[in-house]
Motif scaffolding. Structure first.
Motif, mmCIF file in Angstrom:
data_model
loop_
_atom_site.group_PDB
_atom_site.id
_atom_site.type_symbol
_atom_site.label_atom_id
_atom_site.label_comp_id
_atom_site.label_asym_id
_atom_site.label_seq_id
_atom_site.Cartn_x
_atom_site.Cartn_y
_atom_site.Cartn_z
ATOM 1 N N LYS A 25 6.447 -29.814 52.697
ATOM 2 C CA LYS A 25 7.181 -28.688 53.259
ATOM 3 C C LYS A 25 8.361 -28.441 52.332
ATOM 4 O O LYS A 25 9.218 -29.316 52.165
ATOM 5 C CB LYS A 25 7.654 -29.025 54.668
ATOM 6 N N GLU A 44 6.432 -21.891 51.488
ATOM 7 C CA GLU A 44 6.893 -22.782 52.549
ATOM 8 C C GLU A 44 6.222 -24.153 52.464
ATOM 9 O O GLU A 44 6.817 -25.162 52.863
ATOM 10 C CB GLU A 44 6.627 -22.140 53.908
ATOM 11 N N THR A 81 13.110 -23.776 54.160
ATOM 12 C CA THR A 81 12.920 -24.481 55.432
ATOM 13 C C THR A 81 14.155 -25.325 55.703
ATOM 14 O O THR A 81 14.138 -26.515 55.473
ATOM 15 C CB THR A 81 11.667 -25.358 55.400
#
Length: 390
Positions: free
Chosen positions: A31, A141, A390
């Motif tokens: 991530k 992402e 993120t």
């Protein structure tokens, strides 16, 4: 997931694309916590690299948290925060065993294409055309990281993302560019370009012991960056004769080594080199070798020409100058894994400034298309763009 994708020359979009999946037992999925636009991404934006396809996910400077691991992976665990070198390494081929990580023989899924272009394959690269494997990049992402048990490195607890992010590319690239100059202490080094790679090259040359660091630049923000990094002299190529100023600074001797941190998108050019470059662009190529031509001319006899700047195809250079002056040229994509641990120690010791070059930050990949243009056009004082998606 959201990702920045290439759709043609000058056409970068933030698209919704499928999430990456584990494809090999050695894979991990991360991530992305931070990613950046690199100067060499502009080569893609400007259509200077072949074999790009509409929808390709961009980006090769990224790091993040491991969220999934392949069945054969044991190096990292879920939750580990890792930096991912831009070149992909199998760890098993002859070149990897020699530590020549940028020319891994097995990681480029389109090795035949690279071999047709360069003679032999190069390593696979993230987000950098199908010539280098067609791997999805890290301006996204989530990212699949192949051979994740080889090159990526865990980030120490407590280290900020922005302290570690540039270990993925531009910090080791600047370091290798200076290392190629064989600095022993007391040398004069001339560096073309004070963008992000130049910023780290200047710091590296200073740490290695260069006595005088001459930087050739014209953008005010980058001139300020060069001085902050340790440049002793700055030549504005838009208003000064670079060769004459270098001779003046070095009392007619020339620098011991020169470093081209600009590569194929050099701008400007004076005299014969500028004329030849203009003709070459129109007839044969999109690449512009003004910085390299000036560097070859300026370096002292039996000096070193270091080229961390990216070139993708043939260019005209003065081979007579190289031969008659007895020059040594050193280049290559960066062997990132080779430098990760020593550079991490320098960051932890506070000897390398890793984040003051960041001028633009965003938490939204949707801002990417506009920030690509801002970076390319050097608007709003832009030197380096970093996303925290993120």
């Amino acid at each position: 997931m959201k990702a920045l994708c290439w759709h043609g020359k000058g056409d970068i979009r933030c698209d919704t694309v499928p999430d990456p999946q584990i494809e090999d037992p050695r894979d991990v999925i991360i991530k992305v916590s931070s990613c950046a636009i690199c100067g060499s991404d502009l080569h893609l934006m400007d259509g200077l690299m072949p074999t790009m396809e509409s929808g390709d996910v961009l980006g090769h400077e990224f790091m993040g948290e491991v969220v999934e691991t392949g069945s054969g992976h044991s190096k990292f665990r879920k939750g580990d925060r890792i930096v991912v070198p831009f070149n992909i390494n199998c760890g098993e081929c002859r070149q990897c065993k020699l530590g020549n990580w940028s020319v891994c023989e097995r990681s480029n899924r389109n090795a035949h294409m690279a071999a047709a272009q360069f003679g032999y394959t190069t390593a696979g690269l993230f987000g950098y055309s199908h010539l280098t494997g067609g791997y999805a990049g890290g301006q996204a992402e989530y990212v699949r990281v192949p051979f994740a048990d080889v090159a990526p490195m865990k980030v120490p607890d407590g280290m900020d993302d922005e302290a570690a992010l540039f270990l993925t590319d531009i910090l080791p690239t600047g370091w290798q560019g200076a290392e190629h100059c064989e600095i022993q202490g007391g040398e004069t080094i001339a560096i073309w370009g004070a963008g992000p790679v130049g910023f780290f090259t200047i710091q590296a040359a200073k740490i290695m012991g260069a006595e005088r660091i001459i930087v050739i630049e014209t953008v005010p923000e980058r001139i300020a960056l060069a001085k902050r990094a340790g440049a002793t002299d700055v030549i504005d190529f838009a208003s000064e004769d670079v060769f004459e100023r270098i001779k003046e600074i070095t009392k007619g001797q020339g620098p011991d080594a020169v470093i081209d941190c600009v590569g194929m998108e050099a701008s400007g050019g004076h005299g014969l080199s500028g004329l030849l470059t203009t003709v070459q662009e129109k007839l044969t190529s999109t690449e512009r070798p003004m910085a390299l031509a000036d560097a070859i001319k300026a370096v002292r006899p039996c000096g070193i020409v270091s080229v961390p700047g990216v070139y993708g195809g043939p260019i005209p250079i003065n081979m007579g100058s190289i031969v008659q002056k007895g020059l040594t040229m050193k280049s290559g994509q960066t062997h990132v894994k080779r430098y990760l641990e020593p550079l991490l120690k320098l960051i932890e010791a506070g000897k390398i400034d890793t984040s003051s070059l960041i001028t633009h930050r965003s938490k939204n990949l949707e801002d990417g298309p506009d920030l690509y243009k801002t970076f390319r056009d050097k608007q709003d004082g832009c030197v380096k763009v970093v996303f925290h998606p993120t």
